[in-house]
Design an enzyme around this catalytic site. Sequence first.
Site, PDB file in Angstrom:
ATOM      1  N   ARG A 128      -2.183  -7.895  -6.399  1.00  0.00           N
ATOM      2  CA  ARG A 128      -0.798  -7.954  -5.940  1.00  0.00           C
ATOM      3  C   ARG A 128      -0.661  -7.925  -4.436  1.00  0.00           C
ATOM      4  O   ARG A 128      -1.511  -7.359  -3.716  1.00  0.00           O
ATOM      5  CB  ARG A 128       0.002  -6.805  -6.532  1.00  0.00           C
ATOM      6  CG  ARG A 128       0.013  -6.918  -8.010  1.00  0.00           C
ATOM      7  CD  ARG A 128       1.020  -6.082  -8.675  1.00  0.00           C
ATOM      8  NE  ARG A 128       0.627  -6.004 -10.087  1.00  0.00           N
ATOM      9  CZ  ARG A 128      -0.035  -4.977 -10.575  1.00  0.00           C
ATOM     10  NH1 ARG A 128      -0.327  -3.955  -9.827  1.00  0.00           N
ATOM     11  NH2 ARG A 128      -0.367  -4.985 -11.829  1.00  0.00           N
TER      12      ARG A 128
ATOM     13  N   PRO B 135      11.483  -4.917 -10.566  1.00  0.00           N
ATOM     14  CA  PRO B 135      12.265  -3.823 -11.118  1.00  0.00           C
ATOM     15  C   PRO B 135      11.382  -2.588 -11.295  1.00  0.00           C
ATOM     16  O   PRO B 135      10.428  -2.587 -12.068  1.00  0.00           O
ATOM     17  CB  PRO B 135      12.763  -4.359 -12.459  1.00  0.00           C
ATOM     18  CG  PRO B 135      12.762  -5.838 -12.272  1.00  0.00           C
ATOM     19  CD  PRO B 135      11.549  -6.095 -11.444  1.00  0.00           C
ATOM     20  N   GLU B 136      11.679  -1.569 -10.523  1.00  0.00           N
ATOM     21  CA  GLU B 136      10.931  -0.324 -10.551  1.00  0.00           C
ATOM     22  C   GLU B 136      11.936   0.799 -10.818  1.00  0.00           C
ATOM     23  O   GLU B 136      13.072   0.518 -11.175  1.00  0.00           O
ATOM     24  CB  GLU B 136      10.204  -0.124  -9.210  1.00  0.00           C
ATOM     25  CG  GLU B 136       9.383  -1.354  -8.799  1.00  0.00           C
ATOM     26  CD  GLU B 136       8.733  -1.233  -7.435  1.00  0.00           C
ATOM     27  OE1 GLU B 136       8.389  -0.115  -7.045  1.00  0.00           O
ATOM     28  OE2 GLU B 136       8.565  -2.262  -6.766  1.00  0.00           O
TER      29      GLU B 136
ATOM     30  N   LYS C 181      10.078   2.877 -15.991  1.00  0.00           N
ATOM     31  CA  LYS C 181      10.815   1.620 -15.861  1.00  0.00           C
ATOM     32  C   LYS C 181      11.428   1.167 -17.180  1.00  0.00           C
ATOM     33  O   LYS C 181      11.905   0.041 -17.295  1.00  0.00           O
ATOM     34  CB  LYS C 181       9.872   0.526 -15.344  1.00  0.00           C
ATOM     35  CG  LYS C 181       9.203   0.862 -14.014  1.00  0.00           C
ATOM     36  CD  LYS C 181       8.138  -0.157 -13.651  1.00  0.00           C
ATOM     37  CE  LYS C 181       7.309   0.339 -12.471  1.00  0.00           C
ATOM     38  NZ  LYS C 181       6.164  -0.561 -12.182  1.00  0.00           N
TER      39      LYS C 181
END
Length: 281
Positions: A271, A2-3, A54
């Site tokens: 990441r 979720p960005e 966010k």
Amino acid sequence: MPELPEVETVKLQLQKYVVRHKIISIDVKNRKVFQGDEKLITGATFTEIRRFGKVLVFDLSNGYSIISHIKLTGQYIYRGPNLKNTPTLSKKVVGGVPGTHTHVIFNLDHGGILYYNDVRRFGWIKIVKTKDVVDFDFIKKLGPEPFGKLTLEEFKNIISKTKRVIKVVLMDQSKIGGIGNIYANDALWESKILPSRTSNSLNEDEQKDLYKAILKVLETGMKYGGASELSFVTPEGSEGSYQMHTLVYGKQKTKCKRCGTIIVKTTLGGRGTYFCPKCQK
DNA sequence: CATCATACCTGTTCGC
DNA sequence: TGCGAACAGGTATGAT
């Protein structure tokens, strides 16, 4: 995942379903997720929903606001009147609503119900006075936002001041607000810049191309209602579709859309990082 | 101050 | 097929 585009999608849908409605009661199942005294906001009416990077802020009629971060697996799901398309609930809502992973339930005056589900419970919901929202630590430290105060000049300043890896800088919320792993990967591919480049090594053209690419991929993300690669769902309970349109994210071992070279996956800043070893320089 | 590694969690995917 | 290991990634925190 979720960005900015995913959280914006949540904001836009919840504006339709909960704003102007009163909270009749709040059922808190998990005190780690819901931090604060629900009595402070029971009986208040949602007046506005804002997004800072966010983070979501629900303003209420009684001078209080709810601040919430959905982190990786948080889901706001609305069931009740006015629901468009009465979508079947996505199977990404593990356990359903209410279910094993439902931690907070807001019961509204028109019979609507807003659920907060979160499998990994990284997300949180806090209550603060509306006047204190801008002083809330996360929001206070947040960098300028794309589509907001992040002008090209400001962007150049930010990335030329550090020699950290450019992809890590893009995702640093204190530098720029709202970009996460998916859109950082895609923006770098779009602008033909290697994710491992040093932030201050970009020339003028590259800075400008990257700036434009960031706006472009975020806009595309919003157009598709966000990316539901992992567990994101919209408040209507359906999935976004940006994951079917990513430029390079998740495309390891497939051909680069631009030059046909096989996309490589590595790790940067802990990441997943995806890039074309030929046309990104 | 800046940078970096790790903890927080658990469902899903991967490798043998 | 089964099972444990690795993986997914946003941010707070402590270490360097």
